[in-house]
Design a protein around this motif. Structure first.
Motif, PDB file in Angstrom:
ATOM      1  N   PHE A 522      36.788  30.338  35.085  1.00 54.47           N
ATOM      2  CA  PHE A 522      37.317  29.921  36.391  1.00 54.47           C
ATOM      3  C   PHE A 522      36.239  29.998  37.460  1.00 54.47           C
ATOM      4  O   PHE A 522      36.533  30.206  38.635  1.00 54.47           O
ATOM      5  N   PHE A 529      38.808  35.859  31.897  1.00 57.97           N
ATOM      6  CA  PHE A 529      40.034  35.315  31.328  1.00 57.97           C
ATOM      7  C   PHE A 529      39.766  34.726  29.945  1.00 57.97           C
ATOM      8  O   PHE A 529      38.651  34.356  29.621  1.00 57.97           O
TER       9      PHE A 529
ATOM     10  N   ALA B 429      60.110  32.927  37.363  1.00 58.61           N
ATOM     11  CA  ALA B 429      60.076  32.903  35.892  1.00 58.61           C
ATOM     12  C   ALA B 429      60.638  34.196  35.317  1.00 58.61           C
ATOM     13  O   ALA B 429      61.375  34.190  34.322  1.00 58.61           O
ATOM     14  N   VAL B 446      54.252  39.188  31.334  1.00 56.36           N
ATOM     15  CA  VAL B 446      53.479  37.940  31.326  1.00 56.36           C
ATOM     16  C   VAL B 446      54.208  36.820  32.070  1.00 56.36           C
ATOM     17  O   VAL B 446      53.564  35.955  32.683  1.00 56.36           O
ATOM     18  N   LEU B 447      55.543  36.834  32.044  1.00 56.16           N
ATOM     19  CA  LEU B 447      56.296  35.748  32.687  1.00 56.16           C
ATOM     20  C   LEU B 447      55.986  35.692  34.183  1.00 56.16           C
ATOM     21  O   LEU B 447      55.916  34.615  34.769  1.00 56.16           O
ATOM     22  N   GLN B 450      51.978  34.258  34.448  1.00 59.77           N
ATOM     23  CA  GLN B 450      51.406  33.056  33.846  1.00 59.77           C
ATOM     24  C   GLN B 450      50.916  32.053  34.887  1.00 59.77           C
ATOM     25  O   GLN B 450      49.845  31.476  34.734  1.00 59.77           O
ATOM     26  N   TRP B 453      47.704  33.435  36.257  1.00 56.40           N
ATOM     27  CA  TRP B 453      46.643  33.472  35.238  1.00 56.40           C
ATOM     28  C   TRP B 453      46.066  32.083  34.982  1.00 56.40           C
ATOM     29  O   TRP B 453      44.871  31.940  34.750  1.00 56.40           O
ATOM     30  N   ARG B 454      46.932  31.085  34.998  1.00 64.95           N
ATOM     31  CA  ARG B 454      46.439  29.726  34.725  1.00 64.95           C
ATOM     32  C   ARG B 454      45.471  29.259  35.794  1.00 64.95           C
ATOM     33  O   ARG B 454      44.754  28.280  35.622  1.00 64.95           O
ATOM     34  N   ASN B 455      45.492  29.946  36.933  1.00 68.81           N
ATOM     35  CA  ASN B 455      44.532  29.637  37.988  1.00 68.81           C
ATOM     36  C   ASN B 455      43.431  30.689  38.074  1.00 68.81           C
ATOM     37  O   ASN B 455      42.687  30.734  39.062  1.00 68.81           O
ATOM     38  N   GLY B 456      43.358  31.546  37.060  1.00 68.26           N
ATOM     39  CA  GLY B 456      42.327  32.575  37.063  1.00 68.26           C
ATOM     40  C   GLY B 456      42.600  33.688  38.064  1.00 68.26           C
ATOM     41  O   GLY B 456      41.686  34.393  38.484  1.00 68.26           O
ATOM     42  N   LEU B 457      43.875  33.851  38.450  1.00 68.08           N
ATOM     43  CA  LEU B 457      44.246  34.864  39.450  1.00 68.08           C
ATOM     44  C   LEU B 457      45.123  35.932  38.794  1.00 68.08           C
ATOM     45  O   LEU B 457      45.721  35.700  37.749  1.00 68.08           O
ATOM     46  N   ASP B 458      45.211  37.091  39.433  1.00 64.91           N
ATOM     47  CA  ASP B 458      46.038  38.178  38.906  1.00 64.91           C
ATOM     48  C   ASP B 458      46.283  39.186  40.020  1.00 64.91           C
ATOM     49  O   ASP B 458      45.790  39.027  41.148  1.00 64.91           O
ATOM     50  N   ASP B 460      46.638  43.626  40.613  1.00 65.14           N
ATOM     51  CA  ASP B 460      46.343  44.918  39.981  1.00 65.14           C
ATOM     52  C   ASP B 460      47.465  45.925  40.172  1.00 65.14           C
ATOM     53  O   ASP B 460      47.222  47.053  40.596  1.00 65.14           O
TER      54      ASP B 460
END
Lengths: 592, 592
Positions: A522, A529, B429, B446-447, B450, B453-458, B460
């Motif tokens: 990313f 990731f 979700a 994970v729901l 997701q 994560w698909r954007n490289g974000l999270d 903590d």
């Protein structure tokens, strides 16, 4: 069979009495505690007749019980004599609980080579007595000889890292952990660490043996000398000693005073006892080979892609053949599996199937570990569901794929399509996952199940298992299952993605691809990731898919996947010789 | 502050030398090892100045270190004196590792009331010496008195099950497990089991004390007698004895020879020592109250819905006010939080906030546990992101909600909308999840991630925590987090659903609803499924949502949720007195 096994148990009980034992454990296990065991270690089958891959018998003087799990309930009933054996479900009635209530205060023997330290610990509270020689072997007069197939080098072209380099980096990790040595009991760990393969058991190209890796990078292999040719000896190099199994105990004794790595979950308790008696200190930790072996290097990854390309060619030839043959109703579960195997044999580097193919028509597809025998084999009929789960061992990679097919010629019922499409939505959702390092398969399992769960459906097996590189088709340490130990996924791991749905008595559905864990970039993000690259290159049966039940995102994935399958496989096929397969492939991969 | 704490440490070291100790552990903990501790137990703050909710100091003769986690890195620096204290990150430098390398062979004291058996075990390899009296208390001359707030009955109308019935079913589970008694050290367990509440600590209505539950259904409470009124004594009934804290040790001594349930993870090691010294056998298992307490009964569930309806009214009054006030730039983080609290106070059964509100404008929103102090308080400015995470204790239920707002008057930047919408996709979700019994929060986490994560974000932090019923806003045993113990979710549990995203120095986003686990009925299916009922009734800020970035399914959920919020809340508002709030609510919940 009945009277024979009765006589067997009588003979066994006589030996037990002589040894001062009230009972004895007979697990389905060899000295490596692995999945496939040689015939010489099939003591459970010898004593009971039960041939399932997971089981345990407890023979007492006045009764005997045999335990297996839900997969084998029917087989256990069929293969064993109910007049002799109490047949029990190992989850509902744990053997240790049964033993404690049935035989309180009795002395129960066990073979310390056939049970792990953790496995033995479950029997805490029972007086468990290790035996020097397995009593079953004494009465098993026609016991097959242990296999002595020649081991052979696994070339660097396939392994991608030479054995000295592997030993060096693992030795470094031992040093860092303050461990002087590590015991190796998994033949797949020897295979990976020393770049060797063998033919001692079916389906998995391993040479049975043990090993010790030292923190200085030297190592010892304990294996019958007949298995080691001069060329292999040279391949192993000077830092590796080779000795017979008889040398193992003295070698462990020489580790007195040292800290030695040992895995209580996967290694025979014999090693723990031997190390402690030798005066070594035990560091409980996983087999040090397990994680490095799971993370395939660039050569192994390229090999996996090449193997899957060949496997895809074999599969589409099979599927094109099946599409014509199945509606005619002339094929059987066994003949279809043989046809697929024949196509696979044409592929370069093919060596064997990676496990016994599961070829199940109609209701047989709902038996999760079904194996078509001459007795069970049945015709594949028109207009039914057919499931084929199979794989191959190629020198450059191991494959494992499941497709569920509609035999035709009529259309599939909407209810079947709905079930298949829910399973496919799961296969796709997992394949599309993106996740940070640290996430384990247990955390992703839900992705493969959400579409089913929303309809009140589920499947009673894990979603995915690790796969070796020309090694075991079931490889640890990572898996995709809530029950699995949460081992974080790492780049280079190959895992299966195989949700399913089973309607007992009617049909079974499973859709399995192998996926390779890859970095997901990313750009500027600090956190690393990961994502999955799908290795398997085989169309899903569009006759069983209702695209209206897929999300737009899932449908786009499916169409892109089919386009990729076509683009990769078509150049491998001959426009003239493979014209029918090519035509089938183009139709099977057209956008939906 | 510096010199004072220096003098404190000098005095402490003198006491330690007299006691023959080379060092001493000072955890941020009271004798119940809970989240909120009374002022009398704030020994870490007294010695170091550090007021964070998680921390540990180790005072040696010649140096001193203080450890906390990443949430408190900045606060630790600000509140403690670097000339006196080494400020360390407890994950990167575990205290036990620091101690082993810094003070090998030294005698380190600890207060056995302030550390669990598991917590102490981490220091294996260090000579750890329990003290009879905490040395800090000796030098803490102006130590506040322990709280003695009156405990009071929690009426059956709110509790839903009388205490005798609760004792009976828990006693039965002890009998079945072969346990003669269970130790209770969590005041929230006393509160639930005996249907009592108290006011000893902030935000959580508990009365500090200990308990013993016996397998015959009788029980003992150990609590200062000043806290127990005659009416409460009557409420407790004859099967419950009440004694002072001084009677605890003799009561444990009377358990000699019995098997007693004790949780090494959550209970002070003092109990383990006392039980073993008494000659009792310990059965290591979780607090028997934890799981039953988490599964709210029908009365508690109805109470939760009623409390959330009132809380929703307060929130929409606040949001309507905020929509007018925020663009003017006249409010501050503190004034806004006070406004919300004022609206909450109007609600029936309101007693307190359930935790200190997190009111963070702009960059403060990115500080996950931000608390606006008079020093940090800043104006809420036009056209920025504002985060408010708050909750209330009502007699019939505990609430906890986070909304992220755009102050206006201009439109929110697309990049901010993209971040908020990804977080909202996660909230939705998870809210939509359907799953079989046996699934734990760790498997559903994970729901909620997701879309990020698909954007490289999270983010903590965990996705969700359990919430009590007029009890702790952070309640075990279940949670939604990969790090959480995989406790299967059960019908009746209330959990938060609160993904987030934080851009340090710029803004923070968190969107939190509470959800109630409910059975999901699929008619004929044998397997039992569960789903979430969303309890929170408050609109999400549409100014921050880009509906084009939501899946059709998620957008449908959002519109249905907003319609439900409007339909539930509007009848609670007065067409004339609340006309502005009503107008705002109707606009805020219109379909997107």
């Amino acid at each position: 069979m009945t009277s024979e096994h009765n006589a067997t148990l009588s003979a066994l009980r006589t030996v037990l009495r002589r040894e001062g034992l009230d009972g004895f454990l007979i697990p389905r296990a060899d000295e490596h505690l692995g999945e496939y065991v040689p015939k010489s270690a099939e003591r459970l089958a010898f004593c009971s007749g039960f041939t399932g891959s997971a089981g345990l018998a407890i023979v007492l003087q006045d009764r005997a019980a045999i335990f297996s799990d839900g997969r084998y309930t029917l087989q256990l009933e069929a293969e064993t004599d109910g007049a002799v054996w109490e047949r029990l479900h190992s989850i509902e009635t744990p053997p240790e609980a049964w033993l404690k209530s049935t035989a309180p205060g009795q002395r129960i023997g066990y073979d310390p080579w056939l049970i792990s330290a953790d496995g033995l610990q479950k029997f805490d509270g029972v007086e468990m007595v290790p035996v020097r020689r397995n009593p079953v072997d004494e009465i098993w007069t026609d016991r097959p000889a242990p296999p002595l197939a020649a081991a052979y080098p696994h070339p660097l072209d396939f392994a991608g890292e030479d054995a000295a380099s592997k030993r060096e980096r693992l030795a470094k990790s031992l040093t860092e952990a303050g461990q002087a040595a590590a015991v190796l009991t998994d033949p797949a760990s020897l295979a990976w660490l020393f770049n060797i393969r063998g033919s001692d058991v079916a389906f998995t190209p391993i040479a049975l043996g043990f090993g010790i890796l030292k923190a200085d990078g030297s190592a010892a292999i304990f294996m019958e000398p007949e298995k080691i040719s001069g060329a292999l000896r040279e391949h192993l190099g000077n830092a590796v000693t080779v000795a017979s199994r008889a040398e193992l105990a003295p070698a462990l004794a020489r580790l007195a005073g040292e800290t030695v790595r040992y895995d209580p979950a996967s290694m025979p308790v014999w090693f723990k006892t031997a190390l402690l008696e030798a005066g070594a200190k035990i560091a409980e930790a996983a087999d040090p080979v397990a994680l490095p072996r799971a993370c395939k290097n660039a050569t192994e990854q390229a090999g996996a892609r090449a193997a899957h390309l060949r496997d895809g060619v074999a599969m589409v030839r099979f599927l094109a053949w099946f599409a014509k043959a199945a509606p005619l109703g002339q094929e059987t579960e066994i003949s279809a599996a043989e046809k697929l195997l024949a196509f696979r044999r044409l592929g370069q580097h093919f060596r064997d199937e990676s496990f016994p193919a599961i070829s199940g028509a109609g209701e047989h597809g709902a038996v999760i570990h079904y194996h078509a025998s001459p007795e069970s084999n049945r015709a594949i009929q028109p207009d039914e569901v057919y499931l084929i789960d199979s794989g191959a061992q190629y020198l450059d990679g191991t494959t494992d794929i499941t497709r569920t097919l509609w035999t035709g010629p009529g259309p599939a019922p909407a209810a079947v399509q709905a079930h298949v499409t829910a399973v496919l939505a799961g296969t796709i959702a997992l394949a599309q996952a993106v996740f940070p390092e640290g996430v384990a398969g247990a955390h992703l399992d839900v992705l493969a199940r959400q579409a089913l769960w929303r309809n009140g459906l589920d499947y009673d097996h894990g979603t995915g298992h690790g796969v070796g590189s020309y090694l075991s088709v079931h490889e640890g340490p990572a898996g995709i299952s809530r029950a699995a130990r949460p081992v974080p996924l790492k780049a280079g791991m190959i895992l299966s993605d195989e949700p399913g749905f089973y309607l007992p008595g009617a049909y079974g559905i499973r859709l399995e691809n192998l996926v390779l864990v890859q970095p997901a970039d990313f750009g500027t993000q600090k956190r690393k990731f990961l994502q999955f690259e799908t290795l398997t290159l085989v169309p899903f049966d569009r006759a069983l898919i209702d695209p209206a039940l897929l999300s737009p995102e899932a449908l786009a994935w499916l169409n892109a996947y089919h386009a990729k399958v076509r683009d990769k496989l078509a150049p491998q096929l001959d426009e003239i010789a493979d014209s029918e397969t090519l035509a089938w492939l183009r139709a099977a991969t057209a956008p939906m």
